[in-house]
Structure formats: structure tokens, C-alpha cells
Write a protein that holds these residues in place. Structure first.
Motif, PDB file in Angstrom:
ATOM      1  N   ALA A   1       9.804  -1.230  -0.214  1.00 29.42           N
ATOM      2  CA  ALA A   1       9.248  -1.104  -1.557  1.00 29.42           C
ATOM      3  C   ALA A   1       8.307  -2.256  -1.874  1.00 29.42           C
ATOM      4  CB  ALA A   1      10.385  -1.080  -2.582  1.00 29.42           C
ATOM      5  N   PHE A   2       7.272  -1.948  -2.651  1.00 21.57           N
ATOM      6  CA  PHE A   2       6.430  -2.967  -3.263  1.00 21.57           C
ATOM      7  C   PHE A   2       6.899  -3.094  -4.706  1.00 21.57           C
ATOM      8  CE2 PHE A   2       3.891  -0.983   0.068  1.00 21.57           C
ATOM      9  CZ  PHE A   2       3.392  -2.082   0.752  1.00 21.57           C
ATOM     10  N   VAL A   3       7.144  -4.316  -5.152  1.00 24.11           N
ATOM     11  CA  VAL A   3       7.765  -4.514  -6.457  1.00 24.11           C
ATOM     12  C   VAL A   3       6.970  -5.492  -7.312  1.00 24.11           C
ATOM     13  CG1 VAL A   3      10.117  -3.942  -5.730  1.00 24.11           C
ATOM     14  CG2 VAL A   3       9.269  -6.280  -5.434  1.00 24.11           C
ATOM     15  N   ASP A   4       7.277  -5.484  -8.603  1.00 23.84           N
ATOM     16  CA  ASP A   4       6.668  -6.443  -9.517  1.00 23.84           C
ATOM     17  C   ASP A   4       7.645  -7.586  -9.781  1.00 23.84           C
ATOM     18  OD1 ASP A   4       8.550  -5.482 -11.355  1.00 23.84           O
ATOM     19  OD2 ASP A   4       7.099  -4.225 -12.417  1.00 23.84           O
ATOM     20  N   GLU A   5       7.317  -8.470 -10.689  1.00 27.73           N
ATOM     21  CA  GLU A   5       8.137  -9.650 -10.934  1.00 27.73           C
ATOM     22  C   GLU A   5       9.500  -9.305 -11.523  1.00 27.73           C
ATOM     23  OE1 GLU A   5       5.780 -12.295 -13.271  1.00 27.73           O
ATOM     24  OE2 GLU A   5       4.593 -12.975 -11.550  1.00 27.73           O
ATOM     25  N   ALA A   6       9.632  -8.122 -12.088  1.00 24.03           N
ATOM     26  CA  ALA A   6      10.919  -7.688 -12.628  1.00 24.03           C
ATOM     27  C   ALA A   6      11.751  -6.937 -11.580  1.00 24.03           C
ATOM     28  CB  ALA A   6      10.708  -6.792 -13.848  1.00 24.03           C
ATOM     29  N   GLY A   7      11.220  -6.806 -10.359  1.00 25.68           N
ATOM     30  CA  GLY A   7      11.925  -6.073  -9.316  1.00 25.68           C
ATOM     31  C   GLY A   7      11.756  -4.573  -9.416  1.00 25.68           C
ATOM     32  N   LEU A   8      10.798  -4.108 -10.223  1.00 24.99           N
ATOM     33  CA  LEU A   8      10.570  -2.678 -10.394  1.00 24.99           C
ATOM     34  C   LEU A   8       9.533  -2.184  -9.385  1.00 24.99           C
ATOM     35  CD1 LEU A   8      10.448  -2.513 -14.298  1.00 24.99           C
ATOM     36  CD2 LEU A   8      12.398  -2.021 -12.791  1.00 24.99           C
ATOM     37  N   LEU A   9       9.703  -0.951  -8.944  1.00 23.54           N
ATOM     38  CA  LEU A   9       8.826  -0.354  -7.943  1.00 23.54           C
ATOM     39  C   LEU A   9       7.392  -0.222  -8.449  1.00 23.54           C
ATOM     40  CD1 LEU A   9      11.087   2.485  -6.567  1.00 23.54           C
ATOM     41  CD2 LEU A   9       9.734   0.999  -5.108  1.00 23.54           C
ATOM     42  N   VAL A  10       6.459  -0.723  -7.657  1.00 24.74           N
ATOM     43  CA  VAL A  10       5.045  -0.472  -7.872  1.00 24.74           C
ATOM     44  C   VAL A  10       4.574   0.624  -6.919  1.00 24.74           C
ATOM     45  CG1 VAL A  10       2.723  -1.487  -7.771  1.00 24.74           C
ATOM     46  CG2 VAL A  10       4.647  -2.844  -8.639  1.00 24.74           C
ATOM     47  N   ASP A  11       5.129   0.621  -5.706  1.00 16.83           N
ATOM     48  CA  ASP A  11       4.738   1.567  -4.664  1.00 16.83           C
ATOM     49  C   ASP A  11       5.776   1.464  -3.555  1.00 16.83           C
ATOM     50  OD1 ASP A  11       3.178   3.310  -3.022  1.00 16.83           O
ATOM     51  OD2 ASP A  11       1.332   2.475  -3.853  1.00 16.83           O
ATOM     52  N   ASP A  12       5.603   2.259  -2.512  1.00 20.16           N
ATOM     53  CA  ASP A  12       6.409   2.110  -1.309  1.00 20.16           C
ATOM     54  C   ASP A  12       5.511   2.358  -0.116  1.00 20.16           C
ATOM     55  OD1 ASP A  12       7.276   5.110  -0.127  1.00 20.16           O
ATOM     56  OD2 ASP A  12       6.792   5.102  -2.261  1.00 20.16           O
ATOM     57  N   GLY A  13       5.853   1.752   1.017  1.00 20.39           N
ATOM     58  CA  GLY A  13       5.009   1.935   2.186  1.00 20.39           C
ATOM     59  C   GLY A  13       5.346   0.987   3.309  1.00 20.39           C
ATOM     60  N   THR A  14       4.463   0.949   4.292  1.00 20.82           N
ATOM     61  CA  THR A  14       4.725   0.249   5.541  1.00 20.82           C
ATOM     62  C   THR A  14       3.824  -0.966   5.723  1.00 20.82           C
ATOM     63  OG1 THR A  14       3.274   1.873   6.592  1.00 20.82           O
ATOM     64  CG2 THR A  14       5.646   2.207   6.830  1.00 20.82           C
ATOM     65  N   VAL A  15       4.326  -1.899   6.540  1.00 22.19           N
ATOM     66  CA  VAL A  15       3.560  -3.070   6.958  1.00 22.19           C
ATOM     67  C   VAL A  15       3.542  -3.096   8.479  1.00 22.19           C
ATOM     68  CG1 VAL A  15       3.407  -5.587   6.935  1.00 22.19           C
ATOM     69  CG2 VAL A  15       4.184  -4.366   4.885  1.00 22.19           C
ATOM     70  N   PHE A  16       2.342  -3.197   9.052  1.00 23.89           N
ATOM     71  CA  PHE A  16       2.151  -3.284  10.500  1.00 23.89           C
ATOM     72  C   PHE A  16       1.726  -4.715  10.831  1.00 23.89           C
ATOM     73  CE2 PHE A  16       1.713   1.104   9.511  1.00 23.89           C
ATOM     74  CZ  PHE A  16       1.852   1.870  10.661  1.00 23.89           C
ATOM     75  N   ARG A  17       2.460  -5.365  11.719  1.00 24.33           N
ATOM     76  CA  ARG A  17       2.092  -6.726  12.099  1.00 24.33           C
ATOM     77  C   ARG A  17       1.318  -6.737  13.421  1.00 24.33           C
ATOM     78  NH1 ARG A  17       5.168 -12.583  12.463  1.00 24.33           N
ATOM     79  NH2 ARG A  17       4.060 -13.289  14.319  1.00 24.33           N
ATOM     80  N   HIS A  18       0.029  -7.043  13.345  1.00 26.00           N
ATOM     81  CA  HIS A  18      -0.769  -7.296  14.550  1.00 26.00           C
ATOM     82  C   HIS A  18      -0.518  -8.718  15.036  1.00 26.00           C
ATOM     83  CE1 HIS A  18      -3.462  -3.698  14.539  1.00 26.00           C
ATOM     84  NE2 HIS A  18      -3.116  -3.680  13.263  1.00 26.00           N
ATOM     85  N   SER A  19      -0.498  -9.648  14.084  1.00 24.79           N
ATOM     86  CA  SER A  19      -0.209 -11.054  14.360  1.00 24.79           C
ATOM     87  C   SER A  19       0.188 -11.680  13.037  1.00 24.79           C
ATOM     88  CB  SER A  19      -1.430 -11.768  14.948  1.00 24.79           C
ATOM     89  OG  SER A  19      -2.451 -11.908  13.970  1.00 24.79           O
ATOM     90  N   ALA A  20       0.545 -12.953  13.072  1.00 22.10           N
ATOM     91  CA  ALA A  20       0.957 -13.634  11.837  1.00 22.10           C
ATOM     92  C   ALA A  20      -0.188 -13.721  10.828  1.00 22.10           C
ATOM     93  CB  ALA A  20       1.469 -15.028  12.159  1.00 22.10           C
ATOM     94  N   SER A  21      -1.422 -13.602  11.299  1.00 17.94           N
ATOM     95  CA  SER A  21      -2.581 -13.722  10.413  1.00 17.94           C
ATOM     96  C   SER A  21      -3.322 -12.399  10.236  1.00 17.94           C
ATOM     97  CB  SER A  21      -3.548 -14.780  10.952  1.00 17.94           C
ATOM     98  OG  SER A  21      -4.000 -14.428  12.243  1.00 17.94           O
ATOM     99  N   HIS A  22      -2.745 -11.294  10.723  1.00 14.80           N
ATOM    100  CA  HIS A  22      -3.415  -9.998  10.635  1.00 14.80           C
ATOM    101  C   HIS A  22      -2.384  -8.889  10.476  1.00 14.80           C
ATOM    102  CE1 HIS A  22      -6.020  -6.682  12.728  1.00 14.80           C
ATOM    103  NE2 HIS A  22      -6.000  -6.537  11.410  1.00 14.80           N
TER     104      HIS A  22
END
Length: 367
Positions: free
Chosen positions: A88-109
Motif C-alpha cells: 500500500a501507498f499511504v499518507d501521514e495518517a496511515g490511510l491508503l492513497v493507492d496500492d501497487g508494486t516496487v521493482f528494484r533495479h538497484s539501490a538508486s533505480h
């Protein structure tokens, strides 16, 4: 009004598509003339879906990893190169803004994928002070899903310079591999609840890649089968199952994807720790009586008292009329009878069931 954006595959798909619909500024194929065959392809064979409108963002810079972690509830800083994590992607109150995936190519990408396309301001505000550049890259990175129990065999037959058997669930090849003579990025992910893969590519390679996948035996499918497929497997979509800043991840069954004990810090972590101790709502499937579907957002009641909301109804070829629902924790027990509001003011009976009525242990995508 701006014209709807066409995907890189549009010239190909328009030759056989039965129709198109507009959603979030893009044209989507509805179906290719045989919806039942498209459903069977995903559940029994192998299907292919143009999911280029998936919103994709590139995070680059020395603090890209920390930036992604700041907005995402899963353990992003603990990822390794070639790993994918959903949450989940959340705001400062812990409420859902969106949901989705993160792909790590490297620590900087990193690639970050969201449902919504209006997340630039949210990302910029949340990552202030960090050395990271965030760019919307969906138009430059078309994507194609290859989904179904026979998808591994198909990919094995067209992948010419890598071993698809090396890909474990929720991993990808960080370096391009070759399909149809074209360089692509291949991941073992998808939106079907089946064994499946996603292919990311540059627009100029769309014809070659589509031709290779379809030529190997995949059946193209459109959005008409997405609702039954995702409702069967308990998959959520922004603005259908929740509106931004209204629900916590626990309302949508994302408990295990909130890394409260992870080393990374994300917005709303303390607030979500308190919710996790006693979640007020649970996400479930409701098996509906009859054939006529309630509307999205229909009220759910027990003995006349409101207990929740039916977020997404669907007619499943395998299970009949079903729907995803957020209900109070005290009525979320499997077998609980409920009433669901109908548009004409009447109610339709239903029964609470496990969240994913299709393969509840998620054994098929991990096969």
C-alpha cells in the motif's frame, strides 16, 4: 477534453478487438469477441493482456530507496536487486492513497507502479528533502501481461537468452532479456491469481513482442474479464474498492504487506501499528443469491443493521454472483448471512466467504 491515449499495441489490437473503452485517459480493449474463451485462457491455458496504461514511475538517485520506502508499507529498504514487492501507498495518517508494486533495479533505480496517474504531487510532497528524481514513464514503457497455468511453457519457448525457470515469484530480470528479437524486462508478476509474467518494453518493439507472444499460442484478452478474475482472487483497484485517504490497508486485507517490524520507515507507521492491534473491519468475499448484481458500493447489513459495503460485484463463470466487501470484524466470519442493498430498494441475500474464493492459499501463482 484531451483525446484518449493509445497504447503502443493499439495498431495491432485494433485489428481484432471487438471494442474499446476509455478509462483514466487511455483506450482499453474490452474484448476480442469471445469473452468466455478469454476467461478460459487465463484460468486454463495462457492469455495476454495489454496493460500498458499501468501507471509507472521511475525513482532515481542516491536516496531513491528511502523515497520509495517513505510512501510504501512493505519492506522496500530490505529488497534486493531483481525483487518486486507489492503493498500500500499511504499518507501521514496511515490511510491508503493507492496500492501497487516496487521493482528494484538497484539501490538508486526503482520502478514504482500505481493504479492512479495523479500521484506526482503526492510523491513530491512525501519525499521532500531526499536526493531523488521521480519521473512518470508509463508512455515510454508499455507492458504486456502473460497469464495462465501454461504461461511458463510459453515464455520458455520464446525467451532466447535467459532461463525463465530462474525467476521466482515476485522477481524480475533487472537487465533486459530477449523476446521476439527485442529487448524486454521480464517479471514473474501479474493481475490474475495465476502463474504469470509481465513484459516491459520500449514502444518501438511492440509489434515484435506482441507477435512473438501471440504466435506462441497466447489468447489476447480485454478488460471485460478483469472484474470476475480479480474479484475471484481478492485483488483490489483504487476508486472501486477504496477511495484515497479513506481506508487503512487493514480494511482491504493488506495486513501482511504492512511491515511494522521492518527496518524502513513509512508515513503513518505508528498509526497503523495501533490499527493492527484491533482492526475494526475485514475484507471478505460475499457469495450472492440470485443472478442480478448489486451496484458498486452497495450497503451490506445484518438483521437490518449496516455492517459494511460491497465494493466490487462480479459474475464469475466459476462461482456465480460474488462480490468483494469491507465489513465489520465481528461479522466477517465465514458463513455469516448478510443482506446486500439492491438499486430498487430491496435487498439480496448473501453469505460471507474467504477473501479469495479462487485459490485462497495462492498456490497457483507460486507454482
Amino acid at each position: 477534453m484531451s483525446p484518449s491515449r493509445q497504447t503502443a499495441f493499439h495498431e495491432i489490437t485494433s485489428a481484432s478487438a471487438a471494442g474499446f473503452m476509455e478509462e483514466a485517459g487511455w483506450l482499453w480493449v474490452t474484448n476480442y469477441g469471445d469473452v468466455e474463451a478469454e476467461y478460459r485462457a487465463v484460468r486454463e491455458g495462457v492469455g495476454m493482456w495489454d496493460l500498458s496504461p499501468l501507471n509507472k514511475w521511475e525513482f532515481r538517485g542516491p536516496e531513491a530507496l528511502e523515497a520509495a520506502q517513505r510512501v510504501h508499507t512493505n519492506d522496500i529498504v530490505g529488497m534486493r536487486d531483481g525483487q518486486v514487492r507489492y503493498g500500500a501507498f499511504v499518507d501521514e495518517a496511515g490511510l491508503l492513497v493507492d496500492d501497487g508494486t516496487v521493482f528494484r533495479h538497484s539501490a538508486s533505480h526503482l520502478w514504482v507502479c500505481t493504479n492512479g496517474n495523479e500521484r506526482a504531487e503526492y510523491f513530491d510532497e512525501a519525499t521532500k528533502g531526499l536526493d531523488v528524481q521521480i519521473e512518470y514513464i508509463a508512455p515510454d514503457l508499455p507492458s504486456l501481461q502473460i497469464q495462465g497455468p501454461k504461461s511458463r511453457d510459453l515464455v520458455r519457448s520464446i525467451l532466447t537468452d535467459a532461463d525463465v525457470d530462474e525467476l521466482r515469484y515476485f522477481t524480475f530480470f533487472p537487465q533486459p532479456v530477449t523476446i521476439g528479437g527485442a529487448p524486454v524486462w521480464l517479471s514473474r508478476t501479474g493481475f490474475s491469481g495465476e502463474l504469470g509474467y509481465e513484459v516491459f518494453l520500449r514502444p518501438e518493439h511492440a509489434t515484435a513482442v506482441w507477435g512473438a507472444v501471440e504466435g506462441a499460442g497466447a489468447t489476447p484478452y480485454g478488460v471485460d474479464i478483469i472484474e470476475p478474475v480479480r474479484v475471484e482472487t481478492g485483488m483490489i483497484v483504487t476508486d472501486y474498492d477504496y477511495e484515497p485517504h479513506r481506508r487503512t490497508p487493514y480494511d482491504l486485507g493488506l495486513d501482511r504487506l504492512v511491515a511494522l517490524e521492518g527496518q524502513g520507515e513509512f508515513m503513518g507507521k505508528d498509526q497503523l501499528r495501533a490499527v493492527a492491534a484491533d482492526p475494526p473491519n475485514r475484507f471478505v468475499t460475499i457469495r450472492l443469491e440470485g443472478e442480478t448484481l448489486p451496484e458498486y458500493g452497495a450497503g451490506v447489513a445484518v438483521a437490518g443493521a449496516d455492517v459494511g459495503v460491497l465494493t466490487s460485484p462480479a459474475t464469475s463463470p466459476a462461482f456465480g454472483a460474488i462480490g468483494l466487501a469491507i465489513v465489520r470484524t465481528d461479522v466477517a466470519t465465514i458463513g455469516t448471512p448478510v443482506e446486500v442493498a439492491m438499486p430498487d430498494g430491496t435487498t439480496r441475500g448473501g453469505t460471507v466467504d474467504v477473501l479469495a474464493v479462487y485459490d485462497p492459499k495462492k498456490e497457483r501463482p507460486r507454482a
